[in-house]
Design an enzyme around this catalytic site. Structure first.
Site, mmCIF file in Angstrom:
data_model
loop_
_atom_site.group_PDB
_atom_site.id
_atom_site.type_symbol
_atom_site.label_atom_id
_atom_site.label_comp_id
_atom_site.label_asym_id
_atom_site.label_seq_id
_atom_site.Cartn_x
_atom_site.Cartn_y
_atom_site.Cartn_z
ATOM 1 N N HIS A 173 0.983 -1.211 -0.174
ATOM 2 C CA HIS A 173 -0.050 -0.032 -0.064
ATOM 3 C C HIS A 173 0.877 1.230 0.024
ATOM 4 O O HIS A 173 2.051 1.157 0.257
ATOM 5 C CB HIS A 173 -0.794 -0.035 1.368
ATOM 6 C CG HIS A 173 -1.816 -0.828 1.289
ATOM 7 N ND1 HIS A 173 -2.237 -1.782 2.329
ATOM 8 C CD2 HIS A 173 -2.916 -1.137 0.482
ATOM 9 C CE1 HIS A 173 -3.092 -2.539 2.072
ATOM 10 N NE2 HIS A 173 -3.733 -2.214 1.098
ATOM 11 N N CYS A 217 -2.151 0.038 9.885
ATOM 12 C CA CYS A 217 -3.320 -1.000 9.455
ATOM 13 C C CYS A 217 -4.239 -1.479 10.404
ATOM 14 O O CYS A 217 -5.465 -1.840 10.163
ATOM 15 C CB CYS A 217 -2.769 -2.166 8.971
ATOM 16 S SG CYS A 217 -1.085 -2.020 7.617
HETATM 17 C C1 CIR Z 1 -3.394 -8.081 3.195
HETATM 18 O O1 CIR Z 1 -2.895 -8.474 2.234
HETATM 19 O O2 CIR Z 1 -4.514 -7.428 2.953
HETATM 20 C C2 CIR Z 1 -3.179 -8.137 4.668
HETATM 21 N N1 CIR Z 1 -2.580 -9.170 4.854
HETATM 22 C C3 CIR Z 1 -2.239 -6.978 5.205
HETATM 23 C C4 CIR Z 1 -3.119 -5.637 5.181
HETATM 24 C C5 CIR Z 1 -2.298 -4.560 5.502
HETATM 25 N N2 CIR Z 1 -2.853 -3.382 5.793
HETATM 26 C C6 CIR Z 1 -2.461 -2.087 5.411
HETATM 27 O O3 CIR Z 1 -1.258 -2.162 5.275
HETATM 28 N N3 CIR Z 1 -3.283 -1.092 5.573
#
Ligand code: CIR
Length: 253
Positions: A161, A248
């Site tokens: 992201h 996150c």
């Molecule tokens: C994903 O790949 O969607 C999750 N394992 C990690 C999400 C991390 N979120 C973020 O950086 N906002």
């Protein structure tokens, strides 16, 4: 905006079935629970009111709540997460946010993850990534304009992201990975550039006068000490294995 609340969600026992590009190795539920509890207790200790949600067993990534919404002072934009396995996580978050903010929604074929949106006062950077497509970014920008905000779109390239690589840490100051150090869209900002070996540490979380930083990145921590903020170090190694981190794990507003 001064943050008053944080929404968090307990990781589920199947958290290791979430998406990751890393080789996560053996998973340890007790360890992630401990790390998550410490994170939530820290948010409380620095003055936020927490809204703590139960694990969602159908969604092993659901504790990464940030991806389900973009919350501004006037409106909460409920996302359409870019990974098929995460679509639906946003529904319960919309219910939680409804008493606090007007709601808007990103609709298919648009996709958007909150992790791609960096709010800096009234300006929003929207990363175009594997999760956030141009249609989703366009829908978000239309909504933001309606509420008097400005925006820029920026391709994410490497990293999951936009906020895996760029975060706002102090007035007019960003922390960035080397890939974004000379990016033309960010020339107006002072920058703290993390070393290649410490790229994960670009995901720091500013909450009011505090800066939450991941444990184990000494060079970045030294650089951040120049800022007039209290630094709190947290162990998020279990989240790192699943490509997630400090931003996150909560939705601040
Ligand atoms: C994903 O790949 O969607 C999750 N394992 C990690 C999400 C991390 N979120 C973020 O950086 N906002």
């Amino acid at each position: 905006m001064k943050f008053e609340y944080a929404i968090t969600r307990k990781p589920g026992e199947n958290f290791a079935q979430g998406l990751t590009t890393a080789d996560p190795g053996p998973s340890d539920y007790q360890r992630i629970l401990h790390q998550h509890t410490t994170y939530v207790e820290t948010l409380k200790a620095i003055g936020l009111k927490t809204i703590e949600l139960d694990a969602q067993s159908d969604y092993p990534d659901a504790h990464f709540v940030e991806d389900t919404a973009v919350v501004t002072p006037d409106v909460a934009i409920i996302t359409n997460p870019g990974a098929a396995s995460r679509q639906g996580e946003e529904e319960s978050i919309a219910e939680i946010l409804a008493p606090y903010r007007a709601l808007e929604h990103i609709h298919a074929p648009g996709t958007l993850d909150g992790g791609d949106v960096l709010m800096i006062e009234d300006h929003f950077f929207i990363g175009i990534s594997e999760r956030t497509n141009s249609e989703g970014a366009q829908q978000l920008s239309n909504i933001l304009e309606k509420y008097g905000k400005t925006w820029s779109m920026i391709p994410v390239g490497a990293g999951l992201h936009f906020k895996s690589s760029v975060n706002y840490v102090a007035p007019n100051t960003l922390i960035v990975t080397r890939d974004f150090a000379d990016h033309e869209a960010l020339t107006a900002y002072e920058k703290i550039v993390v070393n290649r070996e410490e790229e994960y540490a670009a995901n720091v979380l500013r909450v009011n006068d505090y800066l939450l930083v991941p444990r184990g990145f000494p060079d970045t921590q030294t650089k951040l000490r120049a800022l007039d903020l209290e630094i709190i170090e947290l162990d998020v190694s279990e989240m790192q294995k699943m490509d997630g981190g400090l931003t996150c794990l909560s939705l601040r507003f």
